[in-house]
Motif scaffolding. Structure first.
Motif, PDB file in Angstrom:
ATOM      1  N   GLU A 146      48.837  34.019  36.889  1.00 46.89           N
ATOM      2  CA  GLU A 146      50.275  34.628  36.315  1.00 46.89           C
ATOM      3  C   GLU A 146      50.120  35.966  35.631  1.00 46.89           C
ATOM      4  OE1 GLU A 146      53.085  33.538  32.319  1.00 46.89           O
ATOM      5  OE2 GLU A 146      52.237  31.722  33.334  1.00 46.89           O
ATOM      6  N   GLU A 147      49.066  36.156  34.784  1.00 52.39           N
ATOM      7  CA  GLU A 147      48.511  37.266  34.191  1.00 52.39           C
ATOM      8  C   GLU A 147      48.221  38.367  35.093  1.00 52.39           C
ATOM      9  OE1 GLU A 147      46.032  37.409  30.865  1.00 52.39           O
ATOM     10  OE2 GLU A 147      47.096  35.625  29.867  1.00 52.39           O
ATOM     11  N   ALA A 148      47.634  38.155  36.250  1.00 53.76           N
ATOM     12  CA  ALA A 148      47.275  39.179  37.427  1.00 53.76           C
ATOM     13  C   ALA A 148      48.501  39.310  38.202  1.00 53.76           C
ATOM     14  CB  ALA A 148      46.047  38.636  38.134  1.00 53.76           C
ATOM     15  N   ASN A 149      49.685  38.582  38.171  1.00 52.47           N
ATOM     16  CA  ASN A 149      50.721  38.668  39.003  1.00 52.47           C
ATOM     17  C   ASN A 149      50.524  38.380  40.434  1.00 52.47           C
ATOM     18  OD1 ASN A 149      53.508  39.092  39.265  1.00 52.47           O
ATOM     19  ND2 ASN A 149      53.490  41.308  39.714  1.00 52.47           N
ATOM     20  N   ILE A 150      49.700  37.488  40.581  1.00 54.39           N
ATOM     21  CA  ILE A 150      49.382  36.819  42.059  1.00 54.39           C
ATOM     22  C   ILE A 150      49.394  35.517  42.083  1.00 54.39           C
ATOM     23  CG2 ILE A 150      47.864  38.874  42.365  1.00 54.39           C
ATOM     24  CD1 ILE A 150      45.287  37.223  41.748  1.00 54.39           C
ATOM     25  N   THR A 151      49.302  34.921  43.106  1.00 50.11           N
ATOM     26  CA  THR A 151      49.431  33.359  43.480  1.00 50.11           C
ATOM     27  C   THR A 151      48.036  32.897  43.082  1.00 50.11           C
ATOM     28  OG1 THR A 151      48.408  33.339  45.640  1.00 50.11           O
ATOM     29  CG2 THR A 151      50.888  33.631  45.630  1.00 50.11           C
ATOM     30  N   LEU A 152      48.228  31.654  42.755  1.00 47.16           N
ATOM     31  CA  LEU A 152      47.006  30.813  42.193  1.00 47.16           C
ATOM     32  C   LEU A 152      45.718  30.917  43.461  1.00 47.16           C
ATOM     33  CD1 LEU A 152      45.792  28.678  40.331  1.00 47.16           C
ATOM     34  CD2 LEU A 152      46.787  26.918  42.010  1.00 47.16           C
ATOM     35  N   TRP A 153      46.485  30.928  44.649  1.00 41.61           N
ATOM     36  CA  TRP A 153      45.532  30.926  45.816  1.00 41.61           C
ATOM     37  C   TRP A 153      44.360  32.396  45.758  1.00 41.61           C
ATOM     38  CZ3 TRP A 153      44.924  26.130  45.970  1.00 41.61           C
ATOM     39  CH2 TRP A 153      46.159  25.437  45.914  1.00 41.61           C
ATOM     40  N   GLU A 154      45.543  33.384  45.773  1.00 41.16           N
ATOM     41  CA  GLU A 154      44.984  34.625  45.525  1.00 41.16           C
ATOM     42  C   GLU A 154      44.007  35.007  44.506  1.00 41.16           C
ATOM     43  OE1 GLU A 154      48.600  37.457  47.484  1.00 41.16           O
ATOM     44  OE2 GLU A 154      48.809  36.881  45.224  1.00 41.16           O
ATOM     45  N   MET A 155      44.273  34.170  43.130  1.00 40.96           N
ATOM     46  CA  MET A 155      43.279  34.272  42.174  1.00 40.96           C
ATOM     47  C   MET A 155      41.943  33.440  42.336  1.00 40.96           C
ATOM     48  SD  MET A 155      43.363  35.730  39.215  1.00 40.96           S
ATOM     49  CE  MET A 155      41.611  36.061  38.436  1.00 40.96           C
ATOM     50  N   GLU A 156      42.130  32.419  43.042  1.00 41.78           N
ATOM     51  CA  GLU A 156      40.819  31.702  43.455  1.00 41.78           C
ATOM     52  C   GLU A 156      39.979  32.632  44.457  1.00 41.78           C
ATOM     53  OE1 GLU A 156      42.213  28.297  45.144  1.00 41.78           O
ATOM     54  OE2 GLU A 156      41.752  26.965  43.161  1.00 41.78           O
ATOM     55  N   GLU A 157      40.534  33.244  45.509  1.00 43.02           N
ATOM     56  CA  GLU A 157      40.139  33.857  46.512  1.00 43.02           C
ATOM     57  C   GLU A 157      39.406  35.325  45.815  1.00 43.02           C
ATOM     58  OE1 GLU A 157      41.004  35.912  50.833  1.00 43.02           O
ATOM     59  OE2 GLU A 157      42.697  35.947  49.252  1.00 43.02           O
ATOM     60  N   PHE A 158      40.112  35.906  44.706  1.00 44.14           N
ATOM     61  CA  PHE A 158      39.362  37.037  44.333  1.00 44.14           C
ATOM     62  C   PHE A 158      38.272  36.418  43.157  1.00 44.14           C
ATOM     63  CE2 PHE A 158      39.165  39.564  40.209  1.00 44.14           C
ATOM     64  CZ  PHE A 158      39.055  40.886  40.628  1.00 44.14           C
TER      65      PHE A 158
END
Length: 98
Positions: free
Chosen positions: A64-76
């Protein structure tokens, strides 16, 4: 409404910007806005990832803080070399708790 911001840059950086703006067929201001936007997005992801790694926020809050999806955060996180400490034992305990 867009507002103007003035910044100082050394001559070497300006030359690089001008070279890239010619290559990309963009004016300098457009290129700077594009680069700033990309940098800001990266900054938000990196900051949220660090908070998550320190245990300050959940994965969903980091996304949420990065303004991306949960899956995108996991990938990052995976791409940046993060290895979760979540174990099979933790999973079994959660299943038992449910």
């Amino acid at each position: 409404m867009a507002k103007s911001v003035g910044i100082r840059m050394d001559e070497d950086l300006l030359k690089k910007l001008d070279r890239i703006s010619k290559e990309e067929n963009l004016d300098r201001s457009t290129l700077v806005r594009k680069l700033l936007s990309r940098g800001f997005e990266s900054f938000l992801k990196e900051r949220a990832a660090e908070k998550y790694k320190r245990g300050e926020i959940t994965l969903s809050k980091a996304a949420e803080e990065a303004n991306i999806t949960l899956w995108e955060m996991e990938e990052f996180l995976i791409e940046s070399g993060y290895i979760s400490k979540y174990s099979i034992k933790d999973l079994k305990q959660e299943i038992t708790n449910l």
